[in-house]
Design an enzyme around this catalytic site. Sequence first.
Site, short mmCIF file in Angstrom:
data_model
loop_
_atom_site.label_atom_id
_atom_site.label_comp_id
_atom_site.label_asym_id
_atom_site.label_seq_id
_atom_site.Cartn_x
_atom_site.Cartn_y
_atom_site.Cartn_z
N LYS A 115 -33.67 61.88 22.32
CA LYS A 115 -34.23 60.56 22.61
C LYS A 115 -35.39 60.67 23.58
CE LYS A 115 -31.29 57.92 20.30
NZ LYS A 115 -30.60 56.76 19.90
N LYS A 197 -29.32 63.23 8.39
CA LYS A 197 -28.32 62.17 8.22
C LYS A 197 -29.01 60.81 8.00
CE LYS A 197 -27.20 60.24 12.72
NZ LYS A 197 -26.20 59.61 13.52
N LYS A 200 -30.25 54.66 11.19
CA LYS A 200 -30.91 53.36 11.24
C LYS A 200 -32.28 53.45 11.89
CE LYS A 200 -27.32 51.80 14.46
NZ LYS A 200 -27.56 52.36 15.78
P1 ATP Z 1 -29.77 55.84 15.57
O1 ATP Z 1 -30.56 56.16 14.33
O2 ATP Z 1 -30.24 54.60 16.27
O3 ATP Z 1 -29.53 57.01 16.46
P2 ATP Z 1 -27.39 55.94 14.00
O4 ATP Z 1 -27.61 55.28 12.69
O5 ATP Z 1 -27.39 57.41 14.05
O6 ATP Z 1 -28.36 55.36 15.05
P3 ATP Z 1 -25.30 55.33 15.93
O7 ATP Z 1 -25.48 54.01 16.56
O8 ATP Z 1 -25.66 56.54 16.71
O9 ATP Z 1 -26.02 55.36 14.51
O10 ATP Z 1 -23.81 55.49 15.43
C1 ATP Z 1 -22.86 54.50 15.22
C2 ATP Z 1 -21.67 55.15 14.54
O11 ATP Z 1 -21.98 55.45 13.18
C3 ATP Z 1 -21.26 56.49 15.17
O12 ATP Z 1 -19.84 56.58 15.22
C4 ATP Z 1 -21.87 57.51 14.25
O13 ATP Z 1 -21.19 58.73 14.28
C5 ATP Z 1 -21.75 56.82 12.89
N1 ATP Z 1 -22.81 57.26 11.98
C6 ATP Z 1 -24.14 57.10 12.14
N2 ATP Z 1 -24.83 57.60 11.12
C7 ATP Z 1 -23.92 58.12 10.25
C8 ATP Z 1 -24.01 58.80 8.97
N3 ATP Z 1 -25.17 59.02 8.40
N4 ATP Z 1 -22.86 59.17 8.37
C9 ATP Z 1 -21.67 58.91 8.95
N5 ATP Z 1 -21.51 58.30 10.14
C10 ATP Z 1 -22.61 57.90 10.80
#
Ligand code: ATP
Length: 334
Positions: A115, A197, A200
Amino acid sequence: MINDKKVLFSGMQATGNLTLGNYLGALKNWITLSDEYECFYSVVDMHSITVRQDPATLRKRARALLTLYIAAGLDPKKNCIYYQSHVSGHAELAWILNCFTYMGELNRMTQFKDKSSKHADNINAGLFTYPVLMASDILLYQTDVVPVGIDQMQHLELTRNIAERFNNIYGDVFTVPEAYIGKVGAKIMSLQDPAKKMSKSDENPNGSIYLMDDPDTIMRKFKRAVTDSEGMICYRPEQPGVKNLIDIYCACTGKTPQEVEREFAGKGYGELKPAVGEAVIAVLKPLQDEVARLSQEKSYLDGIIKENAEKANYYAMKTLRKVQKKVGFPERIR
Ligand code: ATP
Ligand code: LTN
């Protein structure tokens, strides 16, 4: 233990629009756990401001996320669904735990490194101590289990270290939590780059299915999903794009990868892709309808928000008062 049940805590940030990865990897697992544990599901808005936010957007997204928790099937009478910023104990415990966390430990956190390289113009102290606030979230409720994705394991390990360090000095104050990593949908990958992965914060919206995407958009994104030139539908690491599509299909239909291989034997990607699209639409459509319905129930939601903040606050204060006493803060005069 609360009401003879083990305690579960988890949270999500209201930054960006939630993806299918968030749903299949996190939210869906929460629902299966909610009968077995005493659950706290927080919208962690205090974590969100470690990255600059537009106030009106943050407020809107926080409400949308809380609504989504309920629409997805978490009963707000049984599960404590609340905003982190409504329970001041999170910040108070975080201050104390900051004094029991080493700079070296925080320096090793990969999320901080990621980040801070993404937001080089705003590497604030909150971003650095983010994991301590997360530890406070968890320890405040004497949590036994924390369902999170693999990416959060490092933060959970740190939480355990902080809890053990504190307990070694002051006696058994905190429950030392365990991670819970779900099996199905553990990691959903980007539709445009199956090595990354689904996230968002991805700049390419075609890589992610957003939970609020309409059916046409969902179908279009699946039809464009990156696969390979093998031309056969096999569940194996050499075909990461196809493997990801099968994972999504399985998570949405309850089928196993072997069943899917059999179902599509001799068929091409042109048949697999729309089938996955249909399966995802079948899961998301009722969720979207429920979000739309609940969003209209303003006073019902407000009631939930108030009641659950009070409940969370009650348990948070129990731990906080104990911790304050242990570290030597003077007793309150009543
Ligand atoms: P950002 O892109 O803002 O870092 P993110 O989409 O990675 O966000 P988080 O807010 O970090 O999401 O995660 C929320 C929850 O969703 C966490 O428990 C994370 O492990 C899960 N998660 C996020 N992306 C995935 C994915 N692609 N597959 C499975 N679980 C996910
Ligand atoms: N850091 C987590 C969100 C989060 C969390 C928590 C998860 C904040 N506090 C406590 C579990 C328990 C994330 O980015 N996914």
